[in-house]
Design an enzyme around this catalytic site. Sequence first.
Site, short mmCIF file in Angstrom:
data_model
loop_
_atom_site.label_atom_id
_atom_site.label_comp_id
_atom_site.label_asym_id
_atom_site.label_seq_id
_atom_site.Cartn_x
_atom_site.Cartn_y
_atom_site.Cartn_z
N CYS A 46 23.49 -20.59 11.36
CA CYS A 46 24.05 -20.06 10.23
C CYS A 46 23.66 -18.91 9.14
O CYS A 46 22.23 -18.39 9.35
CB CYS A 46 24.58 -21.58 8.99
SG CYS A 46 22.56 -21.66 8.71
N CYS B 227 -5.30 -3.15 4.87
CA CYS B 227 -6.21 -1.64 4.22
C CYS B 227 -5.13 -1.02 4.88
O CYS B 227 -4.30 -0.84 6.15
CB CYS B 227 -6.95 -1.70 4.99
SG CYS B 227 -7.83 -0.78 4.83
N CYS C 123 -8.35 0.36 10.45
CA CYS C 123 -8.66 -0.40 9.77
C CYS C 123 -7.89 -1.44 9.57
O CYS C 123 -7.95 -2.62 10.33
CB CYS C 123 -9.18 0.28 8.30
SG CYS C 123 -9.80 -1.65 7.85
N HIS D 156 -4.80 7.74 -3.78
CA HIS D 156 -4.68 8.96 -4.87
C HIS D 156 -5.27 9.46 -5.51
O HIS D 156 -5.45 9.04 -6.88
CB HIS D 156 -3.02 9.26 -5.30
CG HIS D 156 -2.44 7.67 -5.54
ND1 HIS D 156 -2.47 7.85 -6.90
CD2 HIS D 156 -1.80 6.89 -4.79
CE1 HIS D 156 -2.69 6.94 -7.66
NE2 HIS D 156 -1.86 6.02 -6.38
#
Length: 523
Positions: free
Chosen positions: A453, A359, A364, A406
């Site tokens: 490596c 979240c 949260c 949004h």
Amino acid sequence: MAASLSLLPSSSSPPPSPSPQTLAPPADAASPSFAFLQSDELSRFRREIEDRELSEAEARRGREDLHRRIHDQKVATEIMTIPDDDWEDWGDEFERPFGEGSSKDRAGGRAGDVFRLYCKGLVSDERAEGQKSNSVFAGIGVAVCDFRGNLIFEVTKPLIGPGTSKSKAGVEATALVEGLNAALALELKRIVFYCDYFPLYQFVTRRWTPKQHKVMALVEEVTLLRRKFDQCNFLLVARNEFKFAFKLARDAITSQIVKCADGVASKNPKETCVICLEDTDVSQIFAVDGCLHRYCFSCMRQHVEVKLLHGMVPRCPHEGCKSDLNVSSCSKFLTPKLIEMMTQQLKEASIPVTEKIYCPYPVCSALMSKTEASECSTTSGVARSGARKCIKCHRLFCINCKVPWHSGLTCLAYKVLHPLPPAEDAKLKSLASLNLWRQCVKCNHMIELSEGCYHMTCRCGYEFCYNCGAEWKNKKATCACPLWEEDNILYDDDGISDSEGSEDEENEEWYGDSDDEYVSVTA
């Protein structure tokens, strides 16, 4: 009686006709037959005779040994009184065979030899190991010394069983009775009883009258036993002058405490933990589900805590064992905080790396899978593209942009308005560039090569070259980068590099990515 007499034939009259009153009881009758009772009584009587004979033989051996020791002490004392000149002249001819002289006075010695009798009874209120409450223990000690104070015979005996007096006076009187019987068994005729318990001394000298019936009976028994000696005197002494008997009585109590503790231990058996090698009560031993490897709660708690702090899923501590631990069975030895950490770690391990999502709201930050977020959005009626609902705080966020939802903007429009990454992501990328960290192109986890490596294996399973990021396929590089740099190789004492010993050796480092997740990287 009628049933038993019917079994015996009569010579003067014919056998009577069978009748219900004179028939012998069947073999499975509740009452045994007369012949059986007689046989059982004879067997018991025979056992008692055999036990008495063994007891008398043991007493004879004890008396004989005592007589021999007394004889040896007297001979040694006599030798010490012989001047050195006389010993050189006729010492080789000196002998005192055992048994020489009157056999009736061997134990008593000369007329002036008086043996010393020390008797002590102790009562102690103590708690044995493993017991929840105190118990009363009692024991007696008897020490017989010669006229010079040398110990020649001892008795230590715990007082147990129903009807045994646990009062101080009763235990002290019991010890005196035991001591007098021991002296009579050794055929001692002249003794002095040394007493450090004032009430008992007053009782046996008839100055006080006991009020307890048991003590009174014991004092009367002392009086009867006293008459069997040619000389039997009582002497009150201080505790610091009391010899041997106190320790013997204490040993008797200690033996009871140890026996009681052993009994408790047998009811609560212990098991040795193979990690700490401590003997632990079996109720504090944890058995791993599946493999049944067993360890104590303390070691399991430390093992789980270390694994959780390293961001790993705790498994069975046994070497090579892959059995998983579950929260329900581990809750018996874990703290609430560790239970919460383990639950979270198991959840993270159960979700594939590519499916994990957090979240975006800082308060949260709940972990969930993309599937869980989609289902939550479907059930809540949210059908917009990219919109998801947190399963914990129930707020909307964009799964594509990984930011709070949004509203009114598409993902493309949001990225045009917010071209720069969040401040936290910018800080992480700057730190990664400074330290030459790399990001997995498959799951976007940030990793660092600690040593070894350039062949990297992310925990999502993606293999790539750490130097350029090119993918490894079938354990082979698809780029022309060198396999390793000498500065990254660790050598042991024999000069063998770690990469030569094991190309796939694990090198774990933990860093956060833009989703605040932690990653384990192997090289």
